[in-house]
Structures are given as structure tokens and as C-alpha cells.
Design an enzyme around this catalytic site. Structure first.
Site, PDB file in Angstrom:
ATOM      1  N   HIS A 131      -3.964  -4.678  -0.090  1.00  0.00           N
ATOM      2  CA  HIS A 131      -3.777  -5.137   1.155  1.00  0.00           C
ATOM      3  C   HIS A 131      -3.805  -6.785   1.125  1.00  0.00           C
ATOM      4  CE1 HIS A 131      -3.416  -1.293   3.332  1.00  0.00           C
ATOM      5  NE2 HIS A 131      -4.400  -0.942   2.488  1.00  0.00           N
ATOM      6  N   CYS A 138       0.728  -1.256   0.188  1.00  0.00           N
ATOM      7  CA  CYS A 138       0.222   0.075  -0.027  1.00  0.00           C
ATOM      8  C   CYS A 138       0.864   1.377  -0.059  1.00  0.00           C
ATOM      9  CB  CYS A 138      -1.099  -0.010   1.346  1.00  0.00           C
ATOM     10  SG  CYS A 138      -2.156   1.158   1.097  1.00  0.00           S
ATOM     11  N   GLU A 186      -2.927  -8.535   3.421  1.00  0.00           N
ATOM     12  CA  GLU A 186      -3.216  -9.243   4.868  1.00  0.00           C
ATOM     13  C   GLU A 186      -4.920  -8.970   4.869  1.00  0.00           C
ATOM     14  OE1 GLU A 186      -2.953  -4.548   5.268  1.00  0.00           O
ATOM     15  OE2 GLU A 186      -1.954  -6.225   4.029  1.00  0.00           O
TER      16      GLU A 186
END
Length: 204
Positions: A182, A79, A184
Site C-alpha cells: 500500500h 494491492c 498510501e
């Protein structure tokens, strides 16, 4: 051991969690000596480009990152961390790390599209890479960003994403990778991407 760089730019814990879920060992550190000597590095981040670079420069982390980059340690920017890899950003009119030539620009979009670009979107792969193995074309990842990267050398681009026009969403030059979305927060696709970084990229 992977070192996740802590420079007060958010989402550190969730990045550590996905590394653990993917079978890797990661530690969070703001220590320039530990960062400079790391086998692999992840540079995460959310927030303002200019202020992030100010923190990196003031803390000594910038110099440690440059040292790690010079000796060839694999580095993954996520990011804001991806945007920091580039030469310059309109956000704060600030110079970045400069490892990948390019500019970070603010979205200018027609209605009804809104800024930030937020939610699930596809990656359209432009060439194969070790980090994208096992990800079928148009894998869906989660995005939250108001600025986008534009690499100067198109050979540095691994994937693009369409939001009112295409932008560079995954980049690589040498031992440096960046992903705008992202991992995650991107379920099985993000897990595959991070596992590839852990298992398929040798550390120093």
C-alpha cells in the site's frame, strides 16, 4: 487527470489523498465513460478477488478498463488492484483482467509466520523502472494481504518481497503496473512511488 476507479473495494479516499500530497490531480469515479477516457488510471482495492471481478463485470467498469488498456493509458493496480491485473486467482477460482499472465495464490506458510502478511517489509528490485526511481534497494512498504501474485513471465517482475519465501511485489507489462503493498500507507517510499507515476509517466 488521474481517475481512481471506484468499484466498492475500499481505500479509495486514502489513495486520492496521497495523489494530492504527491502533487497530482485525481478524481474518484465509477462512471465507465470517464474511466475509458482517463489520461491515467489507478485501480485500488482490498477484499475478495472473485467478488471484485463480479462487480467490475456487472458495472461495465471491466469493459471501460479494457478500452483504456487497449489505447495505452497508464494503469496502476494497488494491492487487490494489482492481483486483478493477472490471469486468475485461487480466491474465488476467478479469472482476472488478464493483462499480465500469472496466478494469484494463497500463502501457505510454516509457523510462526501468519496469514495475512501484515506490516512493513522490503522490496528487492529486480530491474530498474520509472516508478521505482529514487527508491533505494530494500525500500520498506506496508503490506496487508493473504494472497500473492506470481507472474508467468519473469520479465514482468520489477520487485520481489520475502515472507516465508519470495513473491512478486511489483510488476509491469507495457502500460500496466501493479504493486502489492500500500503506497498510501508507506510514508516517504509510497509518496515517491506515486509521485513517479504522476510526474514521470505521460498520460494519454
Amino acid at each position: 487527470m488521474i481517475v481512481i476507479v471506484d468499484y466498492d473495494a475500499g481505500n479509495i479516499g486514502s489513495v486520492a489523498n496521497i495523489c494530492k500530497k504527491a502533487g497530482g490531480k485525481a478524481e474518484i469515479s465509477a462512471d465507465p465513460e470517464r474511466i475509458a477516457a482517463a489520461a491515467k488510471l489507478i485501480l485500488p482495492g482490498v477484499g475478495h478477488f472473485g467478488r471484485a471481478m463480479e462487480r467490475l463485470n456487472a458495472s461495465g467498469i471491466r469493459a471501460a478498463l479494457d478500452a483504456a488498456h487497449t489505447r495505452g493509458a497508464p494503469i496502476l493496480g494497488i494491492c487487490l488492484g494489482m492481483q486483478l491485473l493477472l490471469s486468475h486467482s485461487e480466491e474465488g477460482d476467478a479469472a482476472g483482467l488478464g493483462w499480465i499472465a500469472g496466478e494469484v495464490r494463497r500463502f501457505v506458510l510454516p509457523a510462526p509466520l501468519k496469514v495475512p502478511h501484515m506490516g512493513w517489509n522490503d522490496l528487492h528490485f529486480t530491474r530498474p523502472d520509472v516508478l521505482t526511481q529514487g527508491l533505494e534497494d530494500e525500500a520498506r512498504f506496508y503490506f496487508v494481504h493473504s494472497y500473492y501474485a506470481e507472474a508467468t513471465d519473469r520479465a514482468d517482475v520489477l520487485a520481489r518481497t520475502d515472507y516465508g519465501g519470495e513473491f512478486d511485489s511489483v510488476v509491469r507489462r507495457g502500460n500496466v503496473w501493479g504493486i502489492q503493498c500500500h503506497p498510501e500507507k508507506s510514508h516517504k517510499y509510497g509518496l515517491t512511488f506515486i509521485r513517479n507515476f504522476i510526474e514521470k509517466v505521460p498520460g494519454l
